[in-house]
Each structure stands twice: as C-alpha cells, then as structure tokens.
Design an enzyme around this catalytic site. Structure first.
Site, PDB file in Angstrom:
ATOM      1  N   GLY A 149       5.049  32.782  18.481  1.00  0.00           N
ATOM      2  CA  GLY A 149       3.947  33.659  18.862  1.00  0.00           C
ATOM      3  C   GLY A 149       4.315  35.111  18.638  1.00  0.00           C
ATOM      4  N   ILE A 151       6.297  37.243  20.298  1.00  0.00           N
ATOM      5  CA  ILE A 151       7.728  37.553  20.369  1.00  0.00           C
ATOM      6  C   ILE A 151       8.498  36.759  19.331  1.00  0.00           C
ATOM      7  CG2 ILE A 151       9.778  37.515  21.836  1.00  0.00           C
ATOM      8  CD1 ILE A 151       7.889  37.822  24.250  1.00  0.00           C
ATOM      9  N   ARG A 231      10.974  31.767  29.858  1.00  0.00           N
ATOM     10  CA  ARG A 231      10.834  31.468  31.284  1.00  0.00           C
ATOM     11  C   ARG A 231      11.963  30.533  31.708  1.00  0.00           C
ATOM     12  NH1 ARG A 231       8.160  35.315  31.195  1.00  0.00           N
ATOM     13  NH2 ARG A 231       6.030  35.647  31.919  1.00  0.00           N
ATOM     14  N   GLU A 260      14.716  33.459  40.675  1.00  0.00           N
ATOM     15  CA  GLU A 260      14.964  34.890  40.514  1.00  0.00           C
ATOM     16  C   GLU A 260      14.551  35.634  41.784  1.00  0.00           C
ATOM     17  OE1 GLU A 260      12.907  36.207  37.023  1.00  0.00           O
ATOM     18  OE2 GLU A 260      13.872  34.758  35.707  1.00  0.00           O
ATOM     19  N   HIS A 279      15.957  39.273  33.573  1.00  0.00           N
ATOM     20  CA  HIS A 279      14.528  39.217  33.263  1.00  0.00           C
ATOM     21  C   HIS A 279      14.026  40.624  32.941  1.00  0.00           C
ATOM     22  CE1 HIS A 279      10.735  36.591  33.985  1.00  0.00           C
ATOM     23  NE2 HIS A 279      10.591  37.385  32.928  1.00  0.00           N
ATOM     24  N   GLY A 281      13.461  41.736  29.660  1.00  0.00           N
ATOM     25  CA  GLY A 281      13.007  41.802  28.281  1.00  0.00           C
ATOM     26  C   GLY A 281      11.878  42.785  28.046  1.00  0.00           C
TER      27      GLY A 281
END
Length: 326
Positions: A149, A151, A231, A260, A279, A281
C-alpha cells in the site's frame, strides 16, 4: 462558531501547529484525556489519536465527523459511529514517507549490528571487526513486502535504490506497479521462504492478527530478518522470541508490539539481534504540519459539502445512512 474537539496526546510541535492553523470560523477545544471529554459536548468535529469509545459516543450529540490523526483505525467501532451517521475519516499516505524511512533504518540497523556495536563503544570496547561475519548489506537481497500500500510501495522504491529485488504479497494485486517497477507478485508462503528481508505493511484485521506465527517464521531463511513497522499483533511475539533465541532468524527490527507501552518483562527488546523502536514511524516534527493540513482539509471539505481528500479516507462508509462525497 463551529468547534473542533481534540483528543489524545500530541507532541508540542503538533499541538502548536493545530492551534496555529485552525480554519477561520472554527474554535479548537482540547479534551485530551478521557476525564476531559465533557468539554467536547458542543463540538461539531473531532480530531483524535485516542480510541473513541462509547463514553464519547454518548457525550457528543452535535458531532458530525471524526477525523483520525494518521491512517490507523483498528481501535474504532466503525459500526457504532456509522449507526449515528458519523463518518470516520483517516489520513492515508500522510505518514507513509517517514514510516518507510524508519523501515529502512530498522533494516540497516539490524543488518549492520548498530545497537550492539554502539553498546560496546559506550563500554570502551572498539568492535571494528567483531561483527564482520554477521553484517550484511541490502544490495543484492530479495526484499519481501507483505502489503504493498502507501508505505509498502515507498519501501519498495527505497530498497530498489539500494540495489535489492522486490517481491510482494497483497490481497489486492498491484499490476501497474509490477509493470512499471518490475516487482514480483508471489504467494505469502513463497515470500516467506525466499525473501532475505520480510517487512510487514498491512493493517491489523481478523485475517492478519497473528499472521506471522511459529509456522510462518519456520518457513523463513535462517539468515532472514523480519521488520514490523505495521501493527504489533500481526506477529506472534513468543514465537518470534523463540526463533531469534535459537538463531532460526538473523534478527528483527520492530516499531510496534502486542502491548504498548512495552511491559518491563518483554523479552524481545533484550535480544542482541533485535532493534526496537517505540511505535514512532509517524513521529517527526516536520511531518506534523502535513498531518494538520490534511485533517483540517477533510473537515473543511465535509463542512462545505465537498469530496474528501481521498476516496479511501472514510473507513465506515458501509454503515452510514447518508452517503459521503468522495
């Protein structure tokens, strides 16, 4: 004056940009934590980084639209908000460039043993040749991308620039990208068996939860590395720990986790062949303004009966009573 509510934790730069760029005729109302939700009762719109649950569903009678900060929405009850005829829109692609950069960072850090070398240097050890036999380059490798997709496709371009070959698996085949860039579509099984680097860029769904389990990891090459900047629950962490501890994989680069923040007893981040990020990014100061502009643009489009920024923005269309313009 129309009101835009704001929930969730934002970095100072992002919060400043949200306040500085509020559209004319709108007021920004902060209801950052759940205890602040009563402040949002009069809001027409909502920008959120939090799970928006039933407690907010029943305290926002004027709400017309929920705008997510970022592309993720797996923690949202799409049907419940759809029954209230409230669209949930996201920001697909806005974080894709920086998430792709972080993915490359993880690949390089794992391949070049950056963290253990850094720890040695901090302890006054000079490990110039110690990791020679355990260091690799991206050039010449086969990179398997699960999810091509926004990314994933940017990661594909970046690793190609490094000299890698790209193969991918996606539930939706990207024939145009194959024709233009030479990417190879393969089954997920073949991708796992033949890739030197497996990198995950798929949303968390019922189909992808636990997708990279012990069986999947066993198919990978002993010198392969796994990258997860998608994820956390996509990967069975116990199975990954076992594979890494017993050197059935070379290493892993992780930005997301099943829980998390990470619990203190998490084994993954204590392994020398794991590079761990938090997390992060989508977290860069210079991308904040892009996200702010995208969120406000969608709100203005909806308010003025114009199409959303992208046809993919609204994620609960199937539950809405009133069709949205896209």
């Amino acid at each position: 004056m129309k009101k835009i509510g704001l929930t969730g934790i934002y970095f100072p730069g992002a919060l400043e940009a949200l306040h500085e760029n509020v559209p004319e005729g709108f007021e920004l109302v902060e209801g950052i934590e759940p205890e602040d939700f009563p402040k949002l009762a009069e809001c027409d719109y909502l920008i959120t980084r939090l799970k928006v649950d039933e407690s907010l569903l029943h305290t926002t009678p004027k709400l017309k639209l929920i705008q997510r900060w970022g592309a993720g929405y797996n923690d949202m009850d799409l049907e419940a908000w759809g029954k209230r005829d409230i669209p949930i829109s996201t920001c697909p692609g806005v974080n894709s460039g920086i998430a792709a950069e972080l993915t490359i960072m993880l690949m390089l850090a794992v391949y070049r043993n950056l963290l253990p070398i850094n720890r040695k240097i901090l302890n006054n050890v000079w490990p110039k040749t110690e990791y020679f036999g355990r260091s690799y380059m991206i050039n010449g490798k086969t990179v398997g991308i699960i999810g091509l997709g926004n990314i994933g496709s940017k990661v594909a371009k970046l690793v190609t620039a490094f000299g890698a070959t790209v193969q991918y698996y996606d539930i939706e085949r990207k024939t145009e990208l194959e024709a233009e860039y030479g990417y190879k579509f393969v089954s997920q099984d073949e991708l796992l068996r033949t890739s030197d680097i497996v990198t995950l860029h798929t949303p968390l769904t019922a189909l992808t939860r636990g997708m990279i389990d012990a069986q999947a990891l066993a198919k990978m090459k002993p010198l392969a590395i796994l990258i997860n900047a998608a994820r956390g629950p996509i990967v069975d962490e116990d199975a990954l720990v076992d594979a890494l501890e017993h050197h059935r994989l070379l290493g892993a680069g992780l930005d997301t986790y099943a829980q998390e923040p990470l619990p203190a007893d998490n084994k993954l981040v204590r392994l020398d062949n794991v590079v761990a990020s938090a997390h992060a990014g989508g977290n860069t100061k210079d991308n904040d303004i892009n996200m702010v502009n995208y969120c406000y643009s969608n709100i203005l489009n909806f308010e003025n009966h114009r199409p959303f920024n992208s046809k993919r923005d609204v994620v609960n269309k199937q539950y809405l009573k009133t069709p949205v313009l896209d």
